[in-house]
Design an enzyme around this catalytic site. Sequence first.
Site, PDB file in Angstrom:
ATOM      1  N   ASP A   3      -0.091 -18.423   2.091  1.00 57.87           N
ATOM      2  CA  ASP A   3      -1.116 -19.389   1.701  1.00 57.87           C
ATOM      3  C   ASP A   3      -1.236 -20.507   2.728  1.00 57.87           C
ATOM      4  O   ASP A   3      -2.340 -20.931   3.080  1.00 57.87           O
ATOM      5  CB  ASP A   3      -0.848 -19.941   0.304  1.00 57.87           C
ATOM      6  CG  ASP A   3       0.625 -20.242   0.044  1.00 57.87           C
ATOM      7  OD1 ASP A   3       1.480 -19.847   0.868  1.00 57.87           O
ATOM      8  OD2 ASP A   3       0.936 -20.853  -0.997  1.00 57.87           O
ATOM      9  N   ASP A  29      -9.282 -10.385   7.708  1.00 50.28           N
ATOM     10  CA  ASP A  29     -10.678 -10.561   7.303  1.00 50.28           C
ATOM     11  C   ASP A  29     -11.085 -12.024   7.432  1.00 50.28           C
ATOM     12  O   ASP A  29     -12.226 -12.340   7.810  1.00 50.28           O
ATOM     13  CB  ASP A  29     -10.894 -10.066   5.872  1.00 50.28           C
ATOM     14  CG  ASP A  29     -11.158  -8.568   5.822  1.00 50.28           C
ATOM     15  OD1 ASP A  29     -10.968  -7.898   6.856  1.00 50.28           O
ATOM     16  OD2 ASP A  29     -11.542  -8.057   4.755  1.00 50.28           O
ATOM     17  N   LYS A  54       6.185 -14.546   2.053  1.00 46.75           N
ATOM     18  CA  LYS A  54       6.046 -15.227   0.758  1.00 46.75           C
ATOM     19  C   LYS A  54       7.392 -15.136   0.048  1.00 46.75           C
ATOM     20  O   LYS A  54       7.482 -14.831  -1.140  1.00 46.75           O
ATOM     21  CB  LYS A  54       4.931 -14.573  -0.080  1.00 46.75           C
ATOM     22  CG  LYS A  54       4.520 -15.379  -1.316  1.00 46.75           C
ATOM     23  CD  LYS A  54       3.976 -16.767  -0.982  1.00 46.75           C
ATOM     24  CE  LYS A  54       3.539 -17.507  -2.245  1.00 46.75           C
ATOM     25  NZ  LYS A  54       3.157 -18.899  -1.972  1.00 46.75           N
ATOM     26  N   ASP A 114      -3.815  -7.699   6.033  1.00 46.67           N
ATOM     27  CA  ASP A 114      -5.152  -7.190   5.727  1.00 46.67           C
ATOM     28  C   ASP A 114      -6.068  -8.337   5.313  1.00 46.67           C
ATOM     29  O   ASP A 114      -7.194  -8.476   5.804  1.00 46.67           O
ATOM     30  CB  ASP A 114      -5.051  -6.148   4.615  1.00 46.67           C
ATOM     31  CG  ASP A 114      -6.343  -5.375   4.408  1.00 46.67           C
ATOM     32  OD1 ASP A 114      -7.275  -5.511   5.221  1.00 46.67           O
ATOM     33  OD2 ASP A 114      -6.427  -4.611   3.427  1.00 46.67           O
ATOM     34  N   TYR A 160       0.825  -1.207   0.000  1.00 52.75           N
ATOM     35  CA  TYR A 160       0.000   0.000   0.000  1.00 52.75           C
ATOM     36  C   TYR A 160       0.859   1.257   0.000  1.00 52.75           C
ATOM     37  O   TYR A 160       0.415   2.325   0.422  1.00 52.75           O
ATOM     38  CB  TYR A 160      -0.914   0.031   1.228  1.00 52.75           C
ATOM     39  CG  TYR A 160      -1.952  -1.075   1.297  1.00 52.75           C
ATOM     40  CD1 TYR A 160      -1.950  -2.134   0.396  1.00 52.75           C
ATOM     41  CD2 TYR A 160      -2.933  -1.063   2.277  1.00 52.75           C
ATOM     42  CE1 TYR A 160      -2.892  -3.140   0.476  1.00 52.75           C
ATOM     43  CE2 TYR A 160      -3.889  -2.072   2.355  1.00 52.75           C
ATOM     44  CZ  TYR A 160      -3.858  -3.110   1.447  1.00 52.75           C
ATOM     45  OH  TYR A 160      -4.792  -4.110   1.516  1.00 52.75           O
TER      46      TYR A 160
END
Length: 353
Positions: A220, A248, A187, A244, A137
Amino acid sequence: MRHFRIAVIPGDGVGKEVIPAGQRVLEAAVAGEAELAWHHFPWGSDFYRQTGSLMPPDGVEQLRQFDAIYFGAVGDPPHVPDHVTLWGLLLPIRKQLDLFVNVRPIRLLPGIAGPLRDKNPADIDMVFIRENTEGEYAGVGGRVHVGTAHEVALETAVFSRFNVERVVRYAFELARSRRKHLTSITKSNAQRYGMVLWDEVVQRVAQDYPDVTVTSLLVDAAAALMVRAPERFDVVVGSNLFADILTDLGAALMGSLGLAPSANLASAPGMPSLFEPVHGSAPDIAGRGIANPIGAIWAGAMMLDHLGLSEAAARILRAIERLTQEGTVLTPDLGGTATTEQVADRVIALLQD
């Protein structure tokens, strides 16, 4: 009596409903102990339609004079694109005030039937520490050949050693105060620059916390493990994007996105931190009075705790837990029929018991 000046930005959609409900609960919790002076700012999509901006040019400067910021939601799709609302209000506040870390508790509250049938509140109790100003971001990128068949868009993630280290160190400190286990989300098998730097910083900082066990998981694999074995997580630290997304998922494990709170914490003493529920503006139910205010109330409790009103914050959390355990005054997202105001009223009543 202590006095605090709070900037209130209800924003869009259900933010205009849950933030006033949260204010009523906070007022009841601090009665006789502190005075909360609320200063309302009408910034958001309505302000954008009137002025062409989500907030005034000096909006962030106006916020610097407050002790904290209580934020509702931003977003009015499809009328105002999400990238306009997010980059016009919340992200500039985070970046310019250097709200470097985002804290998101994920807990299955008593009485709530989460989607994992074999898990109970003891199994789902974690805190995500999200890097909050850089990463994916950062806003670095652009588009060329716009409108042609050869159009190209670039979005560059930015990771600085300084910023990653301070976020990771915050996570280690929190882990030390809890169950002494930290999970780092990465990752680096595919992202060999930014994520490899992230891993290196985690490994370096871990040397200063020999009492904290560290696990590194690819994002993942972490998503799968959160569903299969959420009890494996205590404190989790991740990049802006990864945390983020996973939070959720965590909110879904809690039983509703309407339950989830967050704190955006400033790095500098005296700079206001921002506290918000994470459910967004929810335009599909806005104006109906049925939005779940628990995320906003919980975020408000985090604000009180940050301001040094820890006992009031603890009373609010106990009241929320009693409310969900009772199960009789819940909004439709939790299978109930109560309104936003009825939930707030019940929390206030439980505060006074």
